[in-house]
Design an enzyme around this catalytic site. Structure first.
Site, PDB file in Angstrom:
ATOM      1  N   ASP A  69      47.611  46.162  16.434  1.00 26.26           N
ATOM      2  CA  ASP A  69      48.846  46.945  16.353  1.00 26.26           C
ATOM      3  C   ASP A  69      48.601  48.197  17.194  1.00 26.26           C
ATOM      4  OD1 ASP A  69      50.738  48.852  15.666  1.00 26.26           O
ATOM      5  OD2 ASP A  69      50.738  48.336  13.534  1.00 26.26           O
ATOM      6  N   VAL A  70      49.330  48.327  18.313  1.00 31.19           N
ATOM      7  CA  VAL A  70      49.019  49.407  19.262  1.00 31.19           C
ATOM      8  C   VAL A  70      49.263  50.800  18.686  1.00 31.19           C
ATOM      9  CG1 VAL A  70      49.360  48.017  21.350  1.00 31.19           C
ATOM     10  CG2 VAL A  70      51.310  49.298  20.370  1.00 31.19           C
ATOM     11  N   ASN A  96      52.764  47.613  27.462  1.00 30.57           N
ATOM     12  CA  ASN A  96      54.088  46.961  27.461  1.00 30.57           C
ATOM     13  C   ASN A  96      54.698  46.847  26.068  1.00 30.57           C
ATOM     14  OD1 ASN A  96      56.152  44.817  28.494  1.00 30.57           O
ATOM     15  ND2 ASN A  96      54.999  43.784  26.872  1.00 30.57           N
ATOM     16  N   TYR A 169      64.812  54.821  20.524  1.00 23.09           N
ATOM     17  CA  TYR A 169      64.305  54.048  21.674  1.00 23.09           C
ATOM     18  C   TYR A 169      64.374  54.878  22.956  1.00 23.09           C
ATOM     19  CZ  TYR A 169      63.824  50.114  24.940  1.00 23.09           C
ATOM     20  OH  TYR A 169      63.397  49.266  25.943  1.00 23.09           O
ATOM     21  N   LYS A 173      61.281  56.249  25.423  1.00 20.55           N
ATOM     22  CA  LYS A 173      61.154  55.940  26.854  1.00 20.55           C
ATOM     23  C   LYS A 173      61.150  57.225  27.694  1.00 20.55           C
ATOM     24  CE  LYS A 173      60.871  51.496  26.282  1.00 20.55           C
ATOM     25  NZ  LYS A 173      59.622  50.756  26.574  1.00 20.55           N
TER      26      LYS A 173
HETATM   27  C1  BGC Z   1      66.392  47.439  26.395  1.00 18.26           C
HETATM   28  C2  BGC Z   1      67.384  46.300  26.442  1.00 18.26           C
HETATM   29  C3  BGC Z   1      68.578  46.700  27.273  1.00 18.26           C
HETATM   30  C4  BGC Z   1      68.189  47.282  28.601  1.00 18.26           C
HETATM   31  C5  BGC Z   1      69.379  47.833  29.376  1.00 18.26           C
HETATM   32  C6  BGC Z   1      66.055  47.858  27.798  1.00 18.26           C
HETATM   33  O1  BGC Z   1      65.096  48.872  27.801  1.00 18.26           O
HETATM   34  O2  BGC Z   1      65.219  47.043  25.682  1.00 18.26           O
HETATM   35  O3  BGC Z   1      67.766  45.962  25.122  1.00 18.26           O
HETATM   36  O4  BGC Z   1      69.394  45.543  27.503  1.00 18.26           O
HETATM   37  O5  BGC Z   1      67.253  48.322  28.419  1.00 18.26           O
HETATM   38  O6  BGC Z   1      70.213  48.631  28.582  1.00 18.26           O
END
Ligand code: BGC
Length: 271
Positions: A69-70, A96, A169, A173
């Site tokens: 598990d990273v 990744n 999310y 990123k």
């Molecule tokens: C997400 C996807 C999404 C894509 C474009 C990716 O980073 O994991 O679910 O379709 O970005 O929005």
């Protein structure tokens, strides 16, 4: 780059996290096709990891599945120890492993926030740090590669495109962008290169719910000027090239592979 050249990454050892499904599988296969021996990291999906190993071996490559598990420091350290015991060293890490836990912002629990940050961002920190320690310990092996080590972070178009309903999310990123750039700046004197790949919508399980009906597919394609969803093998080939000496002068960059998603397609007719 159309035909894999097994000399491109010959005698190199790669660790690919989250290589039991999606983009990770394609990256692992591409690195192996270009000559690297690949550690197939997985967290829960042992069958997926086994299938990746079997595919690589059937194609004449070398692979080893390692569970970790990273987001857990001890597990990441154990994975790198095991990799070095088995293969001798590491030359390439592809951080990744990642996930989505999607919820409207005002309903997002601390647990949902933390889970995504732990796996997507802290997981990359831990893997990059262990890899960098080994790259620095070993130094450049000029007969193998011009660089002491190659770091590839799997980012997303959402390192720059805000994403309502996916705040955890997108934040992870965005964090990866500064993690990668700061690491690239700090480690360049050690001849370590760090770059990110920023995929758009690639046909993998992570975004199945956004493209499994014709209406959803149409809505998704309206965000992609090139008018098709991406293929995981495209991302795999880019990773293999970025890890190779052909990309030796590239560091600190995110290469978006997104069919134009980051071109603000709404402005094609608006503005
Ligand atoms: C997400 C996807 C999404 C894509 C474009 C990716 O980073 O994991 O679910 O379709 O970005 O929005």
């Amino acid at each position: 780059m159309a035909t894999p050249d097994p000399r491109r990454l010959a005698n190199q050892i790669a660790v690919v996290t989250g290589a039991s499904s999606g983009i990770g599988v394609a990256v692992a296969k591409a690195l192996a096709a270009h000559g690297a021996a690949v550690v197939i990291n997985y967290s829960n999906d042992a069958d997926g990891a086994k299938a990746t190993v079997a595919d690589i071996e059937a194609a004449g490559g070398k692979a080893l599945a390692i569970q970790a598990d990273v987001s857990q420091e001890d597990q990441v350290q154990a994975m790198f120890r095991q990799t070095i015991e088995h293969f001798g060293t590491v030359h390439i890490v592809v951080a990744n492993a990642g996930l989505q836990v999607d919820t409207p912002f005002v309903d997002m629990t601390l647990e949902q926030w933390q889970k995504v940050i732990d796996v997507n961002l802290t997981g990359q920190f831990l893997c990059l740090r262990e890899a960098a320690r080994e790259f620095i310990r070993r130094g450049v092996q000029p007969e193998i590669s011009k660089a002491a080590g190659k770091i590839i972070c799997m980012s997303s178009v959402h390192e720059i495109i805000p994403w309502a309903g996916h705040v955890n999310y997108a934040a992870s990123k965005g964090g990866i962008m500064q993690l990668m750039k700061s690491v690239a700046q700090e480690l360049a004197p050690h001849k370590i290169r760090a770059n990110s790949i920023g995929p758009g919508a690639i046909a993998t399980p992570i975004n199945l719910s956004a493209r499994d009906t014709p209406e959803e597919e149409k809505a998704l394609l309206s965000l992609i000027p090139y008018n098709r969803v991406g293929d995981p093998t495209d991302v795999g080939n880019l990773a293999a090239w970025l890890a190779s000496d052909e990309a030796d002068y590239i560091t600190g960059q995110t290469i978006f592979m997104d069919g134009g998603m980051t071109l603000y397609p709404g402005f094609a007719e608006g503005g």
